[in-house]
Design an enzyme around this catalytic site. Structure first.
Site, mmCIF file in Angstrom:
data_model
loop_
_atom_site.group_PDB
_atom_site.id
_atom_site.type_symbol
_atom_site.label_atom_id
_atom_site.label_comp_id
_atom_site.label_asym_id
_atom_site.label_seq_id
_atom_site.Cartn_x
_atom_site.Cartn_y
_atom_site.Cartn_z
ATOM 1 N N ASP A 16 50.808 -10.549 29.421
ATOM 2 C CA ASP A 16 49.842 -11.717 29.771
ATOM 3 C C ASP A 16 49.193 -12.222 28.441
ATOM 4 O OD1 ASP A 16 48.073 -13.371 31.108
ATOM 5 O OD2 ASP A 16 46.877 -11.710 32.019
ATOM 6 N N ASP A 110 51.452 -18.566 31.083
ATOM 7 C CA ASP A 110 51.131 -17.431 30.106
ATOM 8 C C ASP A 110 51.425 -16.278 30.646
ATOM 9 O OD1 ASP A 110 49.395 -17.531 32.214
ATOM 10 O OD2 ASP A 110 47.619 -17.222 31.172
ATOM 11 N N GLU A 111 52.147 -15.853 31.417
ATOM 12 C CA GLU A 111 52.581 -14.510 31.842
ATOM 13 C C GLU A 111 53.911 -14.434 32.780
ATOM 14 O OE1 GLU A 111 50.003 -12.553 35.002
ATOM 15 O OE2 GLU A 111 49.498 -14.640 35.736
#
Length: 369
Positions: A16, A110-111
């Site tokens: 993350d 983003d993860e």
């Protein structure tokens, strides 16, 4: 008779990025580094899409009204979102993931989850792999990432939050149940604020409390989700990392404490659902040409109303369409739930680009969040 070979314990990593959008803006604008900054909105209107860690010290978080954020921090910097830039860096980050495994399940820009049980580097330690991935992401993009390591996706996701920012944590199989028993119920991934409040009203404040309730009670109280709650507090989560997962829609919904009848009340409630949807749209960086309103009535009957437009609608247009769908015809009875979502998304081409090598390596992989 030959004994069955037990399934190996999986090694799952959840990566993350730390305050991704805000961190990108601070990286690209050195004059903003170390200063409270949010992405999205302005001093008078809009919603915060992301907040830097400096801004969070003032109690500013994503989905907060920008005007409230400005009052909390008068010298707050507002940065306009640049999703093309975020996607560019997201692709670089995923390239690092693919150096280690093809079993990558992106959740947003983003993860992602990674299954490194068997990996391209031949490394036995998922903890070491997570450390190397974070180091390579920093070297390649200049950005910090946090990671969680465990034997399933649920625990890896929880672990990635434990030592943020720029840290990592792991939960071993033998430690999982004790860890979950001590975990506050609001920290369980998948248990939102509303559900946590419902649980607290019946005496469930942590994992140990949740564990006291039978499967029958939890399913009666929470429906199908009760099965999930019963399992996760025992460290059971069988969902595999899905490299071919393609999101077909994105939505948000809310079940009301009391059934609503007036258009004014429904519009006000729809506004908060819309704001949550916009938060998710900003986080994922996706767009959709079809807007759908879901209506569940007091008798549990359900209706959907949709509208498709030629171009991907901007945020304000999504709200206009949502109101149009709500008011296009009279509601026949009181409403217990509203949901708002988008489909006909812009990510099929992007998915094919990210997953091109996956389709070659795993042509018949079957296919969950």
């Amino acid at each position: 008779m030959e004994e069955a070979i037990p399934n190996p314990v999986r090694k799952i990593i959840h990566v993350d990025m730390d305050a991704f959008y805000a961190s990108v803006e601070q990286m690209d604008h050195p004059e903003w580094r170390g200063k409270p900054l949010v992405v999205g909105g302005n001093e008078s209107r809009g919603v915060v899409a992301a907040a830097s860690y400096e801004a969070r010290k003032y109690g500013i978080f994503s989905a907060m009204a920008s005007a409230i954020a400005a009052r909390k921090c008068p010298h707050l910097i507002f940065a306009k979102p640049r999703f093309d830039r975020y996607k560019e860096l997201s692709l670089q980050i995923r390239e690092v993931f693919y150096e280690y495994t093809d079993l990558v399940e992106p959740l947003s820009l983003d993860e992602a989850f990674l299954d490194v049980t068997e990996n391209k580097m031949g490394l036995n330690s998922a903890i070491l792999i997570a450390k190397q991935i974070r180091s390579k992401i920093k070297e390649k993009t200049g950005l910090n990432a946090s990671a969680g390591v465990s034997y399933n996706k649920f625990l890896a996701k929880i672990a990635s939050d434990l030592n943020k920012p720029n840290g990592q944590a792991y939960i071993l199989p033998e430690d999982a149940e004790e860890f979950l028993e001590k975990l506050p119920i609001g920290k369980f991934f998948g248990i939102g604020k509303v559900t946590a409040e419902k649980m607290q009203k019946i005496g469930i404040h942590n994992g140990a409390d949740l564990k006291q309730f039978s499967l029958q009670f939890l399913t009666k109280k929470f429906g199908k989700s009760g099965i999930h709650y019963y399992n996760i507090v025992r460290g059971i989560h069988l969902s595999e990392v899905q490299p071919h997962r393609v999101r077909k829609s994105l939505s948000a919904e809310n079940t009301f404490e009391k059934d609503l009848s007036s258009i004014e009340d429904l519009t006000n409630s729809l506004k908060s659902i819309y704001e949550e949807l916009i938060k998710r749209i900003r986080k994922s960086g996706i767009k959709g040409r079809t807007v759908t309103l879901k209506i569940k009535y007091e008798d549990f009957s359900q209706q959907t109303r949709s509208k498709t437009v030629d171009q991907y609608p901007e945020e304000e247009m999504i709200w206009e369409i949502a109101v149009e769908l709500l008011t296009q015809e009279e509601l026949p009875k009181a409403v217990r739930l509203l949901g708002l979502g988008i489909s006909n998304l812009n990510i099929i081409e992007e998915h094919q680009h990210f997953g091109e090598q996956l389709l070659i390596q795993f042509p018949s992989q079957p296919r969950e969040s």
